[in-house]
Design a protein around this motif. Sequence first.
Motif, mmCIF file in Angstrom:
data_model
loop_
_atom_site.group_PDB
_atom_site.id
_atom_site.type_symbol
_atom_site.label_atom_id
_atom_site.label_comp_id
_atom_site.label_asym_id
_atom_site.label_seq_id
_atom_site.Cartn_x
_atom_site.Cartn_y
_atom_site.Cartn_z
ATOM 1 N N PHE A 264 0.777 -1.171 0.016
ATOM 2 C CA PHE A 264 0.005 -0.109 -0.160
ATOM 3 C C PHE A 264 0.843 1.041 0.009
ATOM 4 O O PHE A 264 0.414 2.311 -0.575
ATOM 5 C CB PHE A 264 -0.865 -0.024 1.094
ATOM 6 N N LEU A 265 1.987 1.264 0.746
ATOM 7 C CA LEU A 265 2.863 2.438 0.615
ATOM 8 C C LEU A 265 3.288 2.758 -0.622
ATOM 9 O O LEU A 265 3.720 3.977 -0.866
ATOM 10 C CB LEU A 265 4.248 1.891 1.550
ATOM 11 N N GLU A 266 3.502 1.885 -1.503
ATOM 12 C CA GLU A 266 3.996 2.041 -2.995
ATOM 13 C C GLU A 266 3.000 3.044 -3.684
ATOM 14 O O GLU A 266 3.395 3.852 -4.272
ATOM 15 C CB GLU A 266 4.071 0.653 -3.679
ATOM 16 N N SER A 267 1.858 2.783 -3.338
ATOM 17 C CA SER A 267 0.625 3.671 -3.876
ATOM 18 C C SER A 267 0.633 4.834 -3.460
ATOM 19 O O SER A 267 0.242 5.893 -3.737
ATOM 20 C CB SER A 267 -0.677 2.729 -4.020
ATOM 21 N N CYS A 268 0.863 5.027 -1.933
ATOM 22 C CA CYS A 268 1.064 6.037 -1.335
ATOM 23 C C CYS A 268 2.092 7.074 -1.991
ATOM 24 O O CYS A 268 1.715 8.156 -2.006
ATOM 25 C CB CYS A 268 1.369 5.814 0.299
ATOM 26 N N PHE A 269 3.173 6.481 -2.213
ATOM 27 C CA PHE A 269 4.258 7.442 -2.529
ATOM 28 C C PHE A 269 4.135 7.923 -3.921
ATOM 29 O O PHE A 269 4.540 8.834 -4.595
ATOM 30 C CB PHE A 269 5.689 6.726 -2.576
ATOM 31 N N ALA A 270 3.205 6.991 -4.922
ATOM 32 C CA ALA A 270 3.003 7.350 -5.993
ATOM 33 C C ALA A 270 1.934 8.343 -6.215
ATOM 34 O O ALA A 270 1.809 9.195 -7.082
ATOM 35 C CB ALA A 270 2.313 6.247 -6.928
ATOM 36 N N ASP A 271 1.230 8.498 -5.141
ATOM 37 C CA ASP A 271 0.122 9.899 -5.217
ATOM 38 C C ASP A 271 0.067 10.322 -3.886
ATOM 39 O O ASP A 271 -0.938 9.869 -2.876
ATOM 40 C CB ASP A 271 -1.061 9.157 -5.743
ATOM 41 N N VAL A 272 0.903 11.094 -3.388
ATOM 42 C CA VAL A 272 0.923 11.592 -2.060
ATOM 43 C C VAL A 272 -0.394 12.236 -1.721
ATOM 44 O O VAL A 272 -0.997 11.926 -0.462
ATOM 45 C CB VAL A 272 1.927 12.532 -1.751
#
Length: 268
Positions: free
Chosen positions: A68-76
């Motif tokens: 989930f963090l990967e998607s977080c950093f992709a769309d802050v």
Amino acid sequence: MTAVHVRTENQVMYLLLDGGATMNSLIPSTLDDFERALDAAEVDEDLRAVVVTGAGEKAFSVGMDITFLESCFADVHGVFLPFLDRLHALLRRIELLPVPVIARVNGLARAGGFELLLACDLVVAAENARVGDIHLQFGVPPGAGASQRAARKLGDQKAKALLLTSLWLDGPTMVEWGLAFSAVPRERLDDEVERLVAAVRGRSRPAIAVTKLAVGAAQNLTLEEGLRYERELFEKMQVSAADADEGFRAYVERRDPHWGSADVRQLR
């Protein structure tokens, strides 16, 4: 995926973070489950405590799920910050819940899992638990309240040491630092939690709520402000609930008290 399983019995709600191989990591659906549980806890007039723990023997919670963090950093702005806002609100709800919330720390608690236990009222840890904030190892600061709650609970020096150097604390050290109430061998964790919840079963829910509010506010108020706030809460309870008079009558008459059903949310 970490689900929150809810079980309520004998005036206690037990919340189990069950994430299997993810070591009870946090994702949006985890917060969905947690929020629904708190909704129920707020209005359950029979409830006297909430216990939060992790499934298995390895972890309490390791914080946000790595995938989930990967998607977080992709769309802050679209994903990361809204999730943090929800987590902030959830942890604040724990602090304002009208009954004590006990963290049963059965293993690893780091990052968001560490921030979760910081928001709980009481922490009982296994002696071999490992707790810490490792945000700086990944180049990010704490994002869900660790800097503020750790400083209030531990003081400036210990909070900075914990957050800046990514220290790990075991159960006895958590107690020594003031981060946990007690640390026991893992096989005694449930007995220690039961010892605490047994002490609040059968107590007045409004009195529990007022006491938790007053103590929680103490660190943010001067002594004079805190004394006035305690006095205000005391008066609110006497006006809105008959529990104090009932407790007195029960003591004098040597019988068990029969508490009322006052809505404790109006006492805030």
